[in-house]
Design an enzyme around this catalytic site. Sequence first.
Site, PDB file in Angstrom:
ATOM      1  N   LYS A 101      -3.232  -7.591  -6.848  1.00 41.91           N
ATOM      2  CA  LYS A 101      -4.250  -7.640  -6.822  1.00 41.91           C
ATOM      3  C   LYS A 101      -5.189  -5.820  -5.992  1.00 41.91           C
ATOM      4  O   LYS A 101      -4.227  -5.180  -5.013  1.00 41.91           O
ATOM      5  CB  LYS A 101      -4.264  -8.315  -5.509  1.00 41.91           C
ATOM      6  CG  LYS A 101      -5.854  -8.985  -4.778  1.00 41.91           C
ATOM      7  CD  LYS A 101      -6.622  -8.282  -4.022  1.00 41.91           C
ATOM      8  CE  LYS A 101      -6.824  -8.079  -3.096  1.00 41.91           C
ATOM      9  NZ  LYS A 101      -7.815  -6.945  -2.485  1.00 41.91           N
ATOM     10  N   GLU A 149      -4.641   5.877  13.807  1.00 36.48           N
ATOM     11  CA  GLU A 149      -4.271   6.108  12.265  1.00 36.48           C
ATOM     12  C   GLU A 149      -6.003   6.168  12.348  1.00 36.48           C
ATOM     13  O   GLU A 149      -6.717   5.205  12.201  1.00 36.48           O
ATOM     14  CB  GLU A 149      -3.740   5.140  11.272  1.00 36.48           C
ATOM     15  CG  GLU A 149      -3.725   5.633  10.474  1.00 36.48           C
ATOM     16  CD  GLU A 149      -3.168   5.017   9.132  1.00 36.48           C
ATOM     17  OE1 GLU A 149      -3.174   3.770   8.890  1.00 36.48           O
ATOM     18  OE2 GLU A 149      -1.751   5.170   7.516  1.00 36.48           O
ATOM     19  N   CYS A 174      -2.089   7.821   3.678  1.00 39.16           N
ATOM     20  CA  CYS A 174      -0.666   7.167   5.211  1.00 39.16           C
ATOM     21  C   CYS A 174       0.102   8.203   5.115  1.00 39.16           C
ATOM     22  O   CYS A 174       0.116   7.718   7.413  1.00 39.16           O
ATOM     23  CB  CYS A 174      -0.009   6.118   4.631  1.00 39.16           C
ATOM     24  SG  CYS A 174       1.007   6.525   2.775  1.00 39.16           S
ATOM     25  N   GLU A 218       4.248  -1.523   2.846  1.00 40.28           N
ATOM     26  CA  GLU A 218       4.216   0.033   3.178  1.00 40.28           C
ATOM     27  C   GLU A 218       3.047   0.062   3.712  1.00 40.28           C
ATOM     28  O   GLU A 218       2.184   0.039   3.744  1.00 40.28           O
ATOM     29  CB  GLU A 218       4.288   0.452   1.780  1.00 40.28           C
ATOM     30  CG  GLU A 218       5.466   0.614   1.210  1.00 40.28           C
ATOM     31  CD  GLU A 218       6.231   1.330   1.281  1.00 40.28           C
ATOM     32  OE1 GLU A 218       6.415   2.447   2.091  1.00 40.28           O
ATOM     33  OE2 GLU A 218       7.601   1.457   1.061  1.00 40.28           O
TER      34      GLU A 218
HETATM   35  P1  NAD Z   1      -5.529  -2.621   3.724  1.00 40.13           P
HETATM   36  O1  NAD Z   1      -4.033  -3.258   5.245  1.00 40.13           O
HETATM   37  O2  NAD Z   1      -7.214  -3.169   4.610  1.00 40.13           O
HETATM   38  O3  NAD Z   1      -5.722  -3.150   2.327  1.00 40.13           O
HETATM   39  C1  NAD Z   1      -4.750  -2.913   1.467  1.00 40.13           C
HETATM   40  C2  NAD Z   1      -4.655  -4.407   0.066  1.00 40.13           C
HETATM   41  O4  NAD Z   1      -5.037  -5.655   1.890  1.00 40.13           O
HETATM   42  C3  NAD Z   1      -6.532  -5.023  -0.512  1.00 40.13           C
HETATM   43  O5  NAD Z   1      -5.527  -5.197  -1.193  1.00 40.13           O
HETATM   44  C4  NAD Z   1      -6.761  -5.723   0.295  1.00 40.13           C
HETATM   45  O6  NAD Z   1      -7.675  -6.120  -0.055  1.00 40.13           O
HETATM   46  C5  NAD Z   1      -5.807  -6.994   0.892  1.00 40.13           C
HETATM   47  N1  NAD Z   1      -5.801  -7.662   2.654  1.00 40.13           N
HETATM   48  C6  NAD Z   1      -7.158  -6.718   3.358  1.00 40.13           C
HETATM   49  N2  NAD Z   1      -6.790  -7.978   4.333  1.00 40.13           N
HETATM   50  C7  NAD Z   1      -6.140  -9.100   3.614  1.00 40.13           C
HETATM   51  C8  NAD Z   1      -5.998 -10.348   4.599  1.00 40.13           C
HETATM   52  N3  NAD Z   1      -6.410 -10.702   5.101  1.00 40.13           N
HETATM   53  N4  NAD Z   1      -5.292 -11.336   3.451  1.00 40.13           N
HETATM   54  C9  NAD Z   1      -4.611 -11.223   2.060  1.00 40.13           C
HETATM   55  N5  NAD Z   1      -4.633  -9.433   1.715  1.00 40.13           N
HETATM   56  C10 NAD Z   1      -5.703  -8.493   2.852  1.00 40.13           C
HETATM   57  O7  NAD Z   1      -5.456  -0.668   3.678  1.00 40.13           O
HETATM   58  P2  NAD Z   1      -6.420  -0.183   2.992  1.00 40.13           P
HETATM   59  O8  NAD Z   1      -8.214  -0.150   4.090  1.00 40.13           O
HETATM   60  O9  NAD Z   1      -6.951  -0.983   1.711  1.00 40.13           O
HETATM   61  O10 NAD Z   1      -5.959   0.943   3.186  1.00 40.13           O
HETATM   62  C11 NAD Z   1      -5.869   1.919   4.387  1.00 40.13           C
HETATM   63  C12 NAD Z   1      -4.218   1.329   4.646  1.00 40.13           C
HETATM   64  O11 NAD Z   1      -3.291   1.569   4.061  1.00 40.13           O
HETATM   65  C13 NAD Z   1      -3.917   3.042   5.753  1.00 40.13           C
HETATM   66  O12 NAD Z   1      -3.279   2.090   7.542  1.00 40.13           O
HETATM   67  C14 NAD Z   1      -2.874   3.322   5.223  1.00 40.13           C
HETATM   68  O13 NAD Z   1      -1.469   4.052   5.951  1.00 40.13           O
HETATM   69  C15 NAD Z   1      -1.658   2.247   4.272  1.00 40.13           C
HETATM   70  N6  NAD Z   1      -1.332   2.939   3.033  1.00 40.13           N
HETATM   71  C16 NAD Z   1       0.167   2.589   3.344  1.00 40.13           C
HETATM   72  C17 NAD Z   1       0.631   3.787   2.060  1.00 40.13           C
HETATM   73  C18 NAD Z   1       2.036   3.130   2.330  1.00 40.13           C
HETATM   74  O14 NAD Z   1       2.521   4.243   1.581  1.00 40.13           O
HETATM   75  N7  NAD Z   1       2.557   3.756   3.581  1.00 40.13           N
HETATM   76  C19 NAD Z   1       0.519   3.791   1.692  1.00 40.13           C
HETATM   77  C20 NAD Z   1      -1.464   4.307   1.368  1.00 40.13           C
HETATM   78  C21 NAD Z   1      -1.928   3.296   2.503  1.00 40.13           C
END
Ligand code: NAD
Length: 495
Positions: free
Chosen positions: A190, A399, A301, A266
């Site tokens: 997804k 963040e 991240c 992650e």
């Molecule tokens: P996000 O958590 O908003 O979304 C991530 C994924 O989760 C997307 O596919 C989104 O559609 C899905 N999602 C969102 N709400 C959901 C819900 N209620 N239920 C189920 N799925 C849901 O994150 P983002 O804005 O896409 O990315 C930024 C974040 O990702 C930052 O916090 C960053 O630190 C983190 N990140 C972490 C790593 C790591 O390896 N630790 C790597 C890259 C990004």
Amino acid sequence: MELSHKDWIAKAQAITFPTRAIIDGKPVEALSGRTFDSINPATGQVLATLPACEAVDVDFAVQSARAAFEDGRWSARSPAERKAVLLRLADLIRENTEELALLESLDMGKLVKDAATIDVPGAAAIFQWYAEAIDKVYDEIAPTGEGDLALVRREPLGVIGAVVPWNFPLDMATWKCAPALAMGNSVILKPAEQSPLSALRLAELALEAGLPEGVLNVVTGFGETAGKALGLHMDVDCIAFTGSTEVGKYFLEYSGQSNMKQIWLECGGKSPNLVFADCDDLDKAAEMAALGIFFNQGEVCTANSRLLLEKSIADEFLGRLTEKAASFRPGDPLDPASTMGAIVDESQTARIMSYIEHGRKTCNLLYGGDRLKIDGKGCFVEPTIFSNVAPDNRLGIEEIFGPVLAVTVFQTEEEAISIANNTVYGLAASMWTSNLSRAHRVSAKLRAGTVSVNTVDAVSPMTPFGGFKQSGIGRDLSLHAFDKYSGLKTTWIKY
Ligand code: NAD
């Protein structure tokens, strides 16, 4: 040959965008017929209209993945056969570098030259690494003694849901899919709603490489619908998630509300970068401090978003740092001369600007601070540096996920460690020193999944990647990633 700005524009105009989800090996619409738009954040232009998959589509994908797993079309193939297919996929990714790089850049705003030289080759390398690893990992025989033989074998888990963010769409998908597929699982990917295009192309290339239908499904759609449905599904064995800490916590709840599926997370970070006065190359440290926060517009991240400077070198270091920051200039992501691209969308841009507003009121704005338009369009933010950031200021704790650096000065090693660890996150940390004892002493005390000494953001397929505290559970990359996608089976034989 390096492509010019004109070449990339011409290629972007000629590209065909994927417009359907991929379930059971076929392109499909959402059953409801609902759609959403993929928008280029550098121009505001709609690139493609995609299916907004919901629970019923996710269920269709899970059934397809389960059927593929149970009939053994992939799971029962030998490791050497799975290796051959995944190596072909790595080659196909390389052969399609320009197209994949363009999809990535147009969809979420990153520099196309970075996508072509870092993200896409990185994805190919990861598929290659896990393909090559899978026929070299041995199982175990327990030391039971005579008359007993206890075999300890790794089995694939079954159906894996991979839910990924928009900052490195292809690479984050690859970090999950490569080890999960190598191990013999079926996957439902997804992608983030902001950046679905490269995941769809990846699934097409996987089919072309010989991955059987139903083994890699891609459901496009929103988190609250498609992502949640995967998290709550009773027949998904594991969720591998990369994204925010807030949503990571939802997945733990979804698991408890459904079938206790394994959840690997992650999540976010607020990584500190500590520069000690005994660092013997302050210029290099300043260059890397700028790269550590401004690369990929700070949407990383592990971004080194907190800079902790020892007092005696702080003023000199900040002088060098602002010089280095000047080499990061937002511009058209398709122009190889640009050094920063666009922020992923309007809402993330507004979020970053609200932090900058807070910084203007509570800290000292040293550099940048403005939103920009390029050719009158798009979501661009200047590289921004705040100094005099109190360790408990929101800028030093939360963040931001944008090109905003918070600088704090420390007097002693103990104080530096204490400020560095003053966060709910524990993903990464960097430190600069020429003192070997200090390097070991401080890195041991920094609560972070990866500590980079005299560099920033060290990462490799060979080393585990992930965080302590609220940065997550489990590790991506390296052979340890197989732990996420397999379960141990003991077979005890009495003879
Ligand atoms: P996000 O958590 O908003 O979304 C991530 C994924 O989760 C997307 O596919 C989104 O559609 C899905 N999602 C969102 N709400 C959901 C819900 N209620 N239920 C189920 N799925 C849901 O994150 P983002 O804005 O896409 O990315 C930024 C974040 O990702 C930052 O916090 C960053 O630190 C983190 N990140 C972490 C790593 C790591 O390896 N630790 C790597 C890259 C990004």
